[in-house]
Design a protein around this motif. Sequence first.
Motif, PDB file in Angstrom:
ATOM      1  N   GLY A 186      53.862  44.655  18.410  1.00  0.00           N
ATOM      2  CA  GLY A 186      53.849  43.392  17.679  1.00  0.00           C
ATOM      3  C   GLY A 186      53.871  42.191  18.597  1.00  0.00           C
ATOM      4  N   TYR A 187      54.916  41.356  18.441  1.00  0.00           N
ATOM      5  CA  TYR A 187      54.981  40.136  19.258  1.00  0.00           C
ATOM      6  C   TYR A 187      55.708  40.362  20.573  1.00  0.00           C
ATOM      7  CZ  TYR A 187      59.321  40.062  16.599  1.00  0.00           C
ATOM      8  OH  TYR A 187      60.494  40.407  16.003  1.00  0.00           O
ATOM      9  N   ASP A 188      55.851  41.617  20.973  1.00  0.00           N
ATOM     10  CA  ASP A 188      56.516  41.925  22.234  1.00  0.00           C
ATOM     11  C   ASP A 188      55.613  41.590  23.418  1.00  0.00           C
ATOM     12  OD1 ASP A 188      58.305  42.955  24.046  1.00  0.00           O
ATOM     13  OD2 ASP A 188      57.477  44.983  23.911  1.00  0.00           O
ATOM     14  N   ILE A 189      56.180  40.952  24.424  1.00  0.00           N
ATOM     15  CA  ILE A 189      55.420  40.713  25.654  1.00  0.00           C
ATOM     16  C   ILE A 189      55.810  41.809  26.636  1.00  0.00           C
ATOM     17  CG2 ILE A 189      54.903  39.062  27.480  1.00  0.00           C
ATOM     18  CD1 ILE A 189      56.159  36.952  25.574  1.00  0.00           C
ATOM     19  N   PRO A 190      54.841  42.570  27.142  1.00  0.00           N
ATOM     20  CA  PRO A 190      55.201  43.696  28.004  1.00  0.00           C
ATOM     21  C   PRO A 190      55.883  43.239  29.299  1.00  0.00           C
ATOM     22  CG  PRO A 190      52.815  43.372  27.921  1.00  0.00           C
ATOM     23  CD  PRO A 190      53.402  42.500  26.893  1.00  0.00           C
ATOM     24  N   PHE A 191      56.825  44.046  29.760  1.00  0.00           N
ATOM     25  CA  PHE A 191      57.555  43.831  31.017  1.00  0.00           C
ATOM     26  C   PHE A 191      58.293  42.504  31.035  1.00  0.00           C
ATOM     27  CE2 PHE A 191      53.564  46.109  32.012  1.00  0.00           C
ATOM     28  CZ  PHE A 191      54.129  47.372  32.111  1.00  0.00           C
ATOM     29  N   LEU A 192      58.765  42.034  29.868  1.00  0.00           N
ATOM     30  CA  LEU A 192      59.508  40.783  29.855  1.00  0.00           C
ATOM     31  C   LEU A 192      60.629  40.920  28.845  1.00  0.00           C
ATOM     32  CD1 LEU A 192      59.556  37.740  30.795  1.00  0.00           C
ATOM     33  CD2 LEU A 192      58.367  37.275  28.663  1.00  0.00           C
ATOM     34  N   ASP A 193      61.832  40.558  29.250  1.00  0.00           N
ATOM     35  CA  ASP A 193      62.951  40.606  28.330  1.00  0.00           C
ATOM     36  C   ASP A 193      63.046  39.261  27.623  1.00  0.00           C
ATOM     37  OD1 ASP A 193      65.115  41.233  26.932  1.00  0.00           O
ATOM     38  OD2 ASP A 193      66.530  41.263  28.614  1.00  0.00           O
ATOM     39  N   GLU A 194      62.641  39.243  26.335  1.00  0.00           N
ATOM     40  CA  GLU A 194      62.561  37.966  25.622  1.00  0.00           C
ATOM     41  C   GLU A 194      63.926  37.312  25.442  1.00  0.00           C
ATOM     42  OE1 GLU A 194      60.704  40.481  24.819  1.00  0.00           O
ATOM     43  OE2 GLU A 194      58.704  39.834  24.248  1.00  0.00           O
ATOM     44  N   SER A 195      65.006  38.108  25.459  1.00  0.00           N
ATOM     45  CA  SER A 195      66.307  37.525  25.149  1.00  0.00           C
ATOM     46  C   SER A 195      66.787  36.595  26.269  1.00  0.00           C
ATOM     47  CB  SER A 195      67.331  38.639  24.910  1.00  0.00           C
ATOM     48  OG  SER A 195      67.347  39.522  26.013  1.00  0.00           O
ATOM     49  N   THR A 196      66.140  36.655  27.456  1.00  0.00           N
ATOM     50  CA  THR A 196      66.547  35.750  28.523  1.00  0.00           C
ATOM     51  C   THR A 196      65.950  34.359  28.350  1.00  0.00           C
ATOM     52  OG1 THR A 196      64.683  36.492  29.845  1.00  0.00           O
ATOM     53  CG2 THR A 196      66.775  37.619  30.199  1.00  0.00           C
ATOM     54  N   LEU A 197      64.941  34.239  27.472  1.00  0.00           N
ATOM     55  CA  LEU A 197      64.286  32.943  27.302  1.00  0.00           C
ATOM     56  C   LEU A 197      64.998  32.153  26.208  1.00  0.00           C
ATOM     57  CD1 LEU A 197      60.600  34.198  27.240  1.00  0.00           C
ATOM     58  CD2 LEU A 197      61.700  32.968  29.089  1.00  0.00           C
ATOM     59  N   PRO A 198      64.787  30.810  26.179  1.00  0.00           N
ATOM     60  CA  PRO A 198      65.267  30.044  25.027  1.00  0.00           C
ATOM     61  C   PRO A 198      64.583  30.535  23.749  1.00  0.00           C
ATOM     62  CG  PRO A 198      64.484  28.585  26.775  1.00  0.00           C
ATOM     63  CD  PRO A 198      64.154  29.963  27.197  1.00  0.00           C
ATOM     64  N   VAL A 250      54.238  34.651  19.399  1.00  0.00           N
ATOM     65  CA  VAL A 250      53.047  34.416  18.579  1.00  0.00           C
ATOM     66  C   VAL A 250      51.794  34.558  19.433  1.00  0.00           C
ATOM     67  CG1 VAL A 250      51.806  32.738  17.193  1.00  0.00           C
ATOM     68  CG2 VAL A 250      54.262  32.914  16.975  1.00  0.00           C
ATOM     69  N   VAL A 251      51.856  33.965  20.648  1.00  0.00           N
ATOM     70  CA  VAL A 251      50.689  34.039  21.531  1.00  0.00           C
ATOM     71  C   VAL A 251      50.380  35.493  21.883  1.00  0.00           C
ATOM     72  CG1 VAL A 251      49.819  33.410  23.804  1.00  0.00           C
ATOM     73  CG2 VAL A 251      51.073  31.741  22.445  1.00  0.00           C
ATOM     74  N   ALA A 252      51.445  36.278  22.154  1.00  0.00           N
ATOM     75  CA  ALA A 252      51.234  37.684  22.520  1.00  0.00           C
ATOM     76  C   ALA A 252      50.579  38.439  21.376  1.00  0.00           C
ATOM     77  CB  ALA A 252      52.575  38.337  22.878  1.00  0.00           C
ATOM     78  N   LEU A 253      51.085  38.200  20.144  1.00  0.00           N
ATOM     79  CA  LEU A 253      50.517  38.905  18.987  1.00  0.00           C
ATOM     80  C   LEU A 253      49.057  38.505  18.792  1.00  0.00           C
ATOM     81  CD1 LEU A 253      50.916  40.821  16.655  1.00  0.00           C
ATOM     82  CD2 LEU A 253      51.708  38.927  15.278  1.00  0.00           C
ATOM     83  N   LEU A 254      48.785  37.195  18.952  1.00  0.00           N
ATOM     84  CA  LEU A 254      47.405  36.737  18.775  1.00  0.00           C
ATOM     85  C   LEU A 254      46.491  37.363  19.819  1.00  0.00           C
ATOM     86  CD1 LEU A 254      47.664  32.976  17.796  1.00  0.00           C
ATOM     87  CD2 LEU A 254      46.998  34.911  16.402  1.00  0.00           C
ATOM     88  N   ALA A 255      47.002  37.497  21.050  1.00  0.00           N
ATOM     89  CA  ALA A 255      46.185  38.113  22.097  1.00  0.00           C
ATOM     90  C   ALA A 255      45.844  39.547  21.726  1.00  0.00           C
ATOM     91  CB  ALA A 255      46.940  38.076  23.424  1.00  0.00           C
ATOM     92  N   LYS A 256      46.842  40.274  21.195  1.00  0.00           N
ATOM     93  CA  LYS A 256      46.577  41.655  20.790  1.00  0.00           C
ATOM     94  C   LYS A 256      45.560  41.695  19.661  1.00  0.00           C
ATOM     95  CE  LYS A 256      51.109  42.952  22.276  1.00  0.00           C
ATOM     96  NZ  LYS A 256      52.505  43.141  21.903  1.00  0.00           N
ATOM     97  N   ILE A 257      45.701  40.732  18.698  1.00  0.00           N
ATOM     98  CA  ILE A 257      44.765  40.696  17.570  1.00  0.00           C
ATOM     99  C   ILE A 257      43.349  40.457  18.081  1.00  0.00           C
ATOM    100  CG2 ILE A 257      44.097  39.361  15.537  1.00  0.00           C
ATOM    101  CD1 ILE A 257      47.024  38.953  14.967  1.00  0.00           C
ATOM    102  N   VAL A 258      43.212  39.503  19.023  1.00  0.00           N
ATOM    103  CA  VAL A 258      41.886  39.186  19.544  1.00  0.00           C
ATOM    104  C   VAL A 258      41.281  40.398  20.238  1.00  0.00           C
ATOM    105  CG1 VAL A 258      40.681  37.837  21.297  1.00  0.00           C
ATOM    106  CG2 VAL A 258      42.250  36.723  19.731  1.00  0.00           C
ATOM    107  N   PHE A 259      42.138  41.141  20.957  1.00  0.00           N
ATOM    108  CA  PHE A 259      41.643  42.347  21.615  1.00  0.00           C
ATOM    109  C   PHE A 259      41.084  43.333  20.594  1.00  0.00           C
ATOM    110  CE2 PHE A 259      42.658  46.756  22.772  1.00  0.00           C
ATOM    111  CZ  PHE A 259      41.756  46.904  23.801  1.00  0.00           C
TER     112      PHE A 259
END
Lengths: 349, 167
Positions: A271-283, A292-301
Amino acid sequence: MTLLAFDWAFLLEKLILIAIIVLASLGIALYTTFAERKVAGALQDRPGPNRAGPFGLFQPFADGLKLIMKEEIIPNTSNKGLFILGPALAMAAALMTCAVIPWSSHIEVGGHKIDLQVADINIGVLYIFGVVSLGVYGIMIGGWASNNKFSLMAALRGASQAISYELAMGLSLIAVLMISGSLSLKTIVDGQMAAGGFWNIVYQPLGFIIFFICALAECNRTPFDLPEAENELNMGYHQEYSSMKLGFYLFSEYVNMIMSSAVMASLYFGGYDIPFLDESTLPVNTAAILGVVALLAKIVFFLFLFMWIRWTIPRFRYDQLMHVGWKNLIPLALFNMLLTGAVILWQQG
Amino acid sequence: MNTIQVLFFFLSVLAIFSAIMVLVSKNPVHSVLWLITVFFAISGHYILLNAQFLAIVNLIVYAGAIMVLFLFVIMLMNLNADTAPRKNLWMKLAGVISGGCFLMVLVSLVRQTVELTGKTVMMKEGNIGLIRNLGKALFTDFVIPFEISSVLFLSAMVGAVVIGKKD
């Protein structure tokens, strides 16, 4: 007035979210038609549309304007009410899927937490399945109400194809549900995001391939575009349609493609997971927007994959289509389910 | 009247109106479409009773699969209003009487099972319709009837294949 005693802020939030998602889906669909023609051009070694605006970027608007301005023709012998209902249903069913797709985690606006998902219902996957199975009606009603033999044949083909491939799709879904233990799409995505976990594609490569083939068939895309096989059915179920009603049918196919890409990304690719990145460290808000950008990138692929296949592979014959669906995909999906169940039992035992 | 009651009455009126339209429509395709509306209204009732799983399964199975097959058959056979067989008055009367008897049996059944006087429907409460509880009930308390009914489906499938493979 106790009638009005519910949370208006909540309603407003959801309405805005729905409006944004629907408009965004339509906007992306608009440019998917453009991308399709560009990809087709590239694959066939020609430039594709390049006249309207820089690189032909205004082509979708020109197409849309042309469709709206064209004369609206309703055949005399058609069933008028149903003739209008057909494209409306096709479009509505295509857009309804977006309600349960988690577009990202949540954002915080002024201390107010807003989930970027319209409804996190505990039967999300089944809801998608239900909406997909209703999508057939748009084609069937439109094809029948046109009162044209070619349209009717195409509509019946479309319906039988959709029913056949829904089975294999459902069976490959069950294996995913066995792994994640939930029907909620949000929980499925969160399970893939958890630290140390992998995307479901790692556990379910066979299931994904089956699901992808079925998604091609459900969206009536080549090699499964039998309902609009123009050289045997003139044009297909929308032969009698003109103007924006035709536009709705053509457009709903692209919306369907976007939604099934989003579902595949959520079910198998985190889904909206960004590979090799721990989202909880970000604001929080940054993480949500990046999601959202990650999910859109997957959709475009996935959309590109759809187009690539369409302009590479020829169409199946009708008996081949049924053969693949019933005698290959369903046994394969059952085997996949059995294997998944056995492995889960073995790991627990 | 709170929101749930408004929804309840809306869905009930919709269900009854569509059910009447199923019977009144001259065109069989219209009848099928009204029947689909009935299923939607009933699914809405399930959601009001907090049985989301039942609601969506009702839609998938009935509206999504069975009604598509109904439409299929009607469209392929090209049934029209004028080709429908005319029934005489006695047939209609017999239909009304047998339908009335069936209604009486149903109503008396419902009345006998629980004491209904002075009770209201529990809206948005109870959780037997949620998938977890339903699954537990089906696979523990009712596992034998459940498995037997699956054998029934299998036999129906085998029968369909046998009929289909006549040559």
